[in-house]
Design an enzyme around this catalytic site. Structure first.
Site, PDB file in Angstrom:
ATOM      1  N   PRO A   1     -14.406 -16.480 -13.997  1.00  0.00           N
ATOM      2  CA  PRO A   1     -13.509 -15.960 -15.037  1.00  0.00           C
ATOM      3  C   PRO A   1     -13.523 -14.429 -15.091  1.00  0.00           C
ATOM      4  O   PRO A   1     -14.497 -13.812 -14.673  1.00  0.00           O
ATOM      5  CB  PRO A   1     -14.145 -16.518 -16.311  1.00  0.00           C
ATOM      6  CG  PRO A   1     -15.615 -16.541 -16.004  1.00  0.00           C
ATOM      7  CD  PRO A   1     -15.768 -16.758 -14.521  1.00  0.00           C
TER       8      PRO A   1
ATOM      9  N   GLN B   1     -11.115 -11.989 -32.483  1.00  0.00           N
ATOM     10  CA  GLN B   1     -12.040 -11.079 -33.171  1.00  0.00           C
ATOM     11  C   GLN B   1     -13.377 -10.941 -32.448  1.00  0.00           C
ATOM     12  O   GLN B   1     -13.926  -9.873 -32.322  1.00  0.00           O
ATOM     13  CB  GLN B   1     -12.277 -11.583 -34.582  1.00  0.00           C
ATOM     14  CG  GLN B   1     -11.486 -10.756 -35.567  1.00  0.00           C
ATOM     15  CD  GLN B   1     -11.657 -11.283 -36.964  1.00  0.00           C
ATOM     16  OE1 GLN B   1     -12.303 -12.305 -37.200  1.00  0.00           O
ATOM     17  NE2 GLN B   1     -11.069 -10.593 -37.901  1.00  0.00           N
TER      18      GLN B   1
ATOM     19  N   LYS C   1      -3.144 -14.334 -14.822  1.00  0.00           N
ATOM     20  CA  LYS C   1      -4.296 -14.929 -14.114  1.00  0.00           C
ATOM     21  C   LYS C   1      -5.581 -14.608 -14.875  1.00  0.00           C
ATOM     22  O   LYS C   1      -5.862 -13.442 -15.139  1.00  0.00           O
ATOM     23  CB  LYS C   1      -4.331 -14.345 -12.693  1.00  0.00           C
ATOM     24  CG  LYS C   1      -5.599 -14.635 -11.936  1.00  0.00           C
ATOM     25  CD  LYS C   1      -5.555 -14.125 -10.509  1.00  0.00           C
ATOM     26  CE  LYS C   1      -6.909 -14.298  -9.850  1.00  0.00           C
ATOM     27  NZ  LYS C   1      -6.956 -13.760  -8.495  1.00  0.00           N
TER      28      LYS C   1
ATOM     29  N   ALA D   1       0.842  -1.217   0.000  1.00  0.00           N
ATOM     30  CA  ALA D   1       0.000   0.000   0.000  1.00  0.00           C
ATOM     31  C   ALA D   1       0.869   1.256   0.000  1.00  0.00           C
ATOM     32  O   ALA D   1       0.588   2.208  -0.729  1.00  0.00           O
ATOM     33  CB  ALA D   1      -0.923  -0.008   1.211  1.00  0.00           C
TER      34      ALA D   1
ATOM     35  N   VAL E   1       2.244 -10.971   2.435  1.00  0.00           N
ATOM     36  CA  VAL E   1       1.337 -11.784   1.610  1.00  0.00           C
ATOM     37  C   VAL E   1       0.574 -10.807   0.710  1.00  0.00           C
ATOM     38  O   VAL E   1       0.796  -9.612   0.782  1.00  0.00           O
ATOM     39  CB  VAL E   1       0.351 -12.619   2.463  1.00  0.00           C
ATOM     40  CG1 VAL E   1       0.991 -13.847   3.040  1.00  0.00           C
ATOM     41  CG2 VAL E   1      -0.275 -11.763   3.560  1.00  0.00           C
TER      42      VAL E   1
ATOM     43  N   ALA F   1      -2.332 -12.313  -5.174  1.00  0.00           N
ATOM     44  CA  ALA F   1      -3.267 -12.545  -6.285  1.00  0.00           C
ATOM     45  C   ALA F   1      -4.032 -11.247  -6.527  1.00  0.00           C
ATOM     46  O   ALA F   1      -4.443 -10.583  -5.576  1.00  0.00           O
ATOM     47  CB  ALA F   1      -4.241 -13.665  -5.938  1.00  0.00           C
TER      48      ALA F   1
HETATM   49  C1  LIG Z   1      -3.505 -13.808   4.833  1.00  0.00           C
HETATM   50  C2  LIG Z   1      -3.595 -12.707   3.836  1.00  0.00           C
HETATM   51  C3  LIG Z   1      -3.624 -12.999   2.480  1.00  0.00           C
HETATM   52  C4  LIG Z   1      -3.754 -11.964   1.544  1.00  0.00           C
HETATM   53  N1  LIG Z   1      -3.841 -12.254   0.212  1.00  0.00           N
HETATM   54  C5  LIG Z   1      -4.102 -11.256  -0.670  1.00  0.00           C
HETATM   55  C6  LIG Z   1      -4.255 -11.504  -2.058  1.00  0.00           C
HETATM   56  O1  LIG Z   1      -4.110 -12.629  -2.524  1.00  0.00           O
HETATM   57  N2  LIG Z   1      -4.546 -10.470  -2.855  1.00  0.00           N
HETATM   58  C7  LIG Z   1      -4.678  -9.197  -2.404  1.00  0.00           C
HETATM   59  O2  LIG Z   1      -4.994  -8.291  -3.176  1.00  0.00           O
HETATM   60  N3  LIG Z   1      -4.463  -8.929  -1.102  1.00  0.00           N
HETATM   61  C8  LIG Z   1      -4.201  -9.909  -0.235  1.00  0.00           C
HETATM   62  N4  LIG Z   1      -3.993  -9.622   1.080  1.00  0.00           N
HETATM   63  C9  LIG Z   1      -3.928  -8.236   1.505  1.00  0.00           C
HETATM   64  C10 LIG Z   1      -2.542  -7.687   1.186  1.00  0.00           C
HETATM   65  O3  LIG Z   1      -1.567  -8.452   1.826  1.00  0.00           O
HETATM   66  C11 LIG Z   1      -2.433  -6.253   1.620  1.00  0.00           C
HETATM   67  O4  LIG Z   1      -3.523  -5.519   1.148  1.00  0.00           O
HETATM   68  C12 LIG Z   1      -1.173  -5.640   1.059  1.00  0.00           C
HETATM   69  O5  LIG Z   1      -0.068  -6.425   1.332  1.00  0.00           O
HETATM   70  C13 LIG Z   1      -0.967  -4.264   1.636  1.00  0.00           C
HETATM   71  O6  LIG Z   1      -0.533  -4.328   2.944  1.00  0.00           O
HETATM   72  P1  LIG Z   1      -0.147  -2.976   3.625  1.00  0.00           P
HETATM   73  O7  LIG Z   1       0.887  -2.296   2.823  1.00  0.00           O
HETATM   74  O8  LIG Z   1      -1.390  -2.233   3.949  1.00  0.00           O
HETATM   75  O9  LIG Z   1       0.464  -3.451   5.038  1.00  0.00           O
HETATM   76  P2  LIG Z   1       1.871  -4.127   5.355  1.00  0.00           P
HETATM   77  O10 LIG Z   1       2.368  -4.949   4.263  1.00  0.00           O
HETATM   78  O11 LIG Z   1       1.711  -4.770   6.698  1.00  0.00           O
HETATM   79  O12 LIG Z   1       2.852  -2.890   5.495  1.00  0.00           O
HETATM   80  C14 LIG Z   1       2.840  -2.066   6.636  1.00  0.00           C
HETATM   81  C15 LIG Z   1       4.046  -1.171   6.576  1.00  0.00           C
HETATM   82  O13 LIG Z   1       3.960  -0.248   7.636  1.00  0.00           O
HETATM   83  C16 LIG Z   1       5.200  -0.201   8.314  1.00  0.00           C
HETATM   84  N5  LIG Z   1       4.949   0.221   9.687  1.00  0.00           N
HETATM   85  C17 LIG Z   1       4.093  -0.298  10.591  1.00  0.00           C
HETATM   86  N6  LIG Z   1       4.200   0.370  11.762  1.00  0.00           N
HETATM   87  C18 LIG Z   1       5.138   1.340  11.567  1.00  0.00           C
HETATM   88  C19 LIG Z   1       5.716   2.329  12.401  1.00  0.00           C
HETATM   89  N7  LIG Z   1       5.364   2.470  13.682  1.00  0.00           N
HETATM   90  N8  LIG Z   1       6.659   3.125  11.876  1.00  0.00           N
HETATM   91  C20 LIG Z   1       7.055   3.016  10.569  1.00  0.00           C
HETATM   92  N9  LIG Z   1       6.542   2.080   9.746  1.00  0.00           N
HETATM   93  C21 LIG Z   1       5.607   1.250  10.262  1.00  0.00           C
HETATM   94  C22 LIG Z   1       5.734  -1.612   8.206  1.00  0.00           C
HETATM   95  O14 LIG Z   1       7.109  -1.656   8.424  1.00  0.00           O
HETATM   96  C23 LIG Z   1       5.368  -1.921   6.749  1.00  0.00           C
HETATM   97  O15 LIG Z   1       6.351  -1.370   5.900  1.00  0.00           O
HETATM   98  C24 LIG Z   1      -3.826 -10.635   2.001  1.00  0.00           C
HETATM   99  C25 LIG Z   1      -3.734 -10.356   3.370  1.00  0.00           C
HETATM  100  C26 LIG Z   1      -3.633 -11.372   4.284  1.00  0.00           C
HETATM  101  C27 LIG Z   1      -3.543 -11.045   5.739  1.00  0.00           C
END
Ligand SMILES: Cc1cc2nc3c(=O)[nH]c(=O)nc-3n(C[C@H](O)[C@H](O)[C@H](O)COP(=O)(O)OP(=O)(O)OC[C@H]3O[C@@H](n4cnc5c(N)ncnc54)[C@H](O)[C@@H]3O)c2cc1C
Length: 501
Positions: free
Chosen positions: A93, A144, A77, A14, A46, A49
């Site tokens: 699909p 087509q 995919k 994100a 994680v 997909a």
């Molecule tokens: C089991 C599971 C399976 C998933 N499978 C899918 C999938 O197949 N397809 C899909 O679209 N999505 C999936 N997701 C969701 C996907 O993993 C997340 O939407 C995506 O990885 C984004 O995560 P994020 O960046 O919000 O959080 P994170 O990856 O957790 O990143 C958080 C960031 O914040 C930082 N941070 C936290 N606290 C602090 C702090 N105090 N100071 C500085 N930095 C900090 C961390 O170091 C890290 O860099 C899945 C989620 C889970 C739990």
């Protein structure tokens, strides 16, 4: 024109997707863009997909497809195969079934004409399903008569690095440290965040990408968490990887396999297969879940299974509050049954890019109109995805355990109940224009999970029988021929990733 200092806290998917989009699409509005990421905390690792909207996102940001695919060990995919959810496996699909005839949906036409059709199975009128079954695909093949979309399976960690490199080339300030404190203005806006080295970082707008911690959004006044676990009762995931033996074994779809207490995913990358076992801890202990995985994958050792990830399904009441916009897991969570989290990140980013104000005042007492609009749009996004996921649980053909018994009998949101009732009574699928899952997606699940409609469109009987039969016949044969003529998927992957076996 004023320029904004934007601080992104978090360097997971994100954080880097948000940073790159702002750098590329709002460069005239930005004074500085800083990304703070904590190596100590790390990212969830994680999320591999996706759905086809990611392609449009990459195009908007000028990301080269081949460079992205190689850097992230990505594969293509065409949909998701659901196993054990219905009487037999079915594929959702990324494309339509057949073509509407005289304005009547194809599934209704086929139902009326089953006896004069080469196949009664609606899946045989979907090109992406035919390609999945034959293991064929090339992004360079054009058809087509038929169109469909594709998405990717990607390595989440490599994707973050890929995006980070581009952000840094565009001048993003990258700070590797942990935020340990937050200072607020009198009106609740964040003034600065303090790092563990004591340094303060000020900003006009803070993007909270801190994952499940929701470090900046959650403590904001009036922000509450709306819990949806009573509708989506899974709450724990155990991820693990399995090796890819042979390129020919890589399929162009994600697998979602229901089990007695939830489901598990299989995401085939070029380098490995990402797996995860999702379950409800109310019905199954983690110890037993680990035993179940090792029983199903006898080559794995206990240490091959990663620590569990626990989650609460739901979303925060506001995704934008004061000068904090939460994107990613910090805004809420819906399990990856339809691979939607990265999509929700993308939707939030594109809404923010569109609505970003020129000035964010720290003395303004009322919420900005842009903030209100953003929350309205994102709430709709969350709720439409939520309803689609609940449909899978509610209508699953499993009653093998108390978990599935609960799902079968649980109450569902009124919006979903209306959709199911309308389909059952008329074969029509209610579709809102801003919904991410359109008619073919709903049809895939209704059909795959045996939700039947009793009545068809009354105009069907007025259609000339022979003409309709000819059209159905033509569609059927043209799909089968198109699929046969498409290159093998393994050949496409070998060409893309020249280091594969
Ligand atoms: C089991 C599971 C399976 C998933 N499978 C899918 C999938 O197949 N397809 C899909 O679209 N999505 C999936 N997701 C969701 C996907 O993993 C997340 O939407 C995506 O990885 C984004 O995560 P994020 O960046 O919000 O959080 P994170 O990856 O957790 O990143 C958080 C960031 O914040 C930082 N941070 C936290 N606290 C602090 C702090 N105090 N100071 C500085 N930095 C900090 C961390 O170091 C890290 O860099 C899945 C989620 C889970 C739990």
């Amino acid at each position: 024109m004023n320029k904004l200092n934007i601080v992104v806290v978090g360097g997971g998917t994100a954080g880097w997707m948000s940073a790159l989009a702002l750098l590329k699409l709002k460069k005239n509005t930005l004074a500085t863009l800083t990304v703070i990421e904590s190596q100590r905390i790390g990212s969830v690792g994680v999320g591999e997909a996706t759905i086809p909207t990611i392609k449009a996102f990459h195009q908007a940001l000028g990301i080269d497809e081949q460079a992205f695919i190689r850097a992230t060990n990505a594969t293509y995919k065409l949909g998701i195969q659901f196993e054990n959810w219905g009487p037999s496996p079915y594929i959702h699909p990324f494309g339509e079934y057949g073509k509407s005839i005289a304005g009547i949906d194809f599934h209704q036409v086929l139902k009326h004409h089953v006896n004069n059709s080469p196949s009664q199975n609606i899946d045989d009128y979907s090109l992406p399903i035919a390609l999945c079954k034959l293991n064929k695909f090339s992004p360079n093949t054009t058809y087509q008569e038929h169109s469909f979309a594709y998405a990717y399976h990607l390595d989440a960690k490599k994707y973050a690095v890929f995006l980070q490199q581009q952000c840094q080339a565009l001048g993003a300030v990258h700070i590797s440290d942990t935020v340990s404190d937050i200072s607020h203005h009198a009106n609740g806006h964040i003034q600065s965040v303090t790092l563990s080295n004591g340094k303060s970082i000020t900003g006009d707008l803070f993007i909270d990408c801190t994952g499940f911690k929701s470090l900046l959004l959650r403590p904001q006044k009036e922000v509450t968490f709306e819990n949806w676990q009573h509708w989506l009762p899974s709450d724990t995931a155990i991820p693990f990887a399995t090796p890819t033996q042979n390129t020919a074994d890589i399929r162009p779809y994600t697998r979602s396999i229901a089990h007695d207490y939830g489901w598990r995913w299989e995401i085939p990358l070029a380098s490995r297969t990402g797996n995860g076992y999702i379950f409800s801890s109310q019905y199954l202990s983690e110890e037993q879940a680990r035993k179940n995985i090792l029983h199903e994958f006898p080559k794995l050792k206990p240490e091959d299974l990663r620590p569990s990830i626990t989650f609460k399904t739901g979303r925060y009441s506001h995704n934008w509050k004061n000068n904090v916009v939460a994107i990613g897991l910090s805004a809420g969570f819906l399990e990856p049954l339809e691979s939607t989290s990265i999509y929700l990140i993308q939707a939030a980013i594109m809404n923010l890019v569109e609505l970003l104000p020129e000035v964010i005042s720290t003395t303004q007492p009322e919420p900005l109109v842009q903030e209100l609009e953003f929350n309205l749009r994102m709430n709709r996004e969350w709720e439409t995805v939520r309803d689609f996921l609940i449909l899978h649980y509610k209508c699953a053909n499993l009653s093998s355990s108390p978990f599935w018994e609960y799902c079968k009998h649980m109450d569902i949101p009124a919006t979903l109940a209306k959709k199911i009732a309308l389909y059952k009574s008329s074969g029509s699928i209610l579709e809102n224009i801003d919904e991410i899952f359109l008619q073919p997606s709903w049809l895939a699940v209704f059909n795959g999970q045996n939700v039947e409609s009793t009545q068809g469109n009354i105009r069907i009987s007025a259609l000339p029988k022979n003409k309709v039969s000819d059209m159905i016949n033509h569609l059927y044969h043209s799909i089968q021929v198109s699929a046969q003529q498409t290159p093998d998927y393994a050949a496409t992957l070998l060409q893309t990733h020249n280091n594969l076996k």
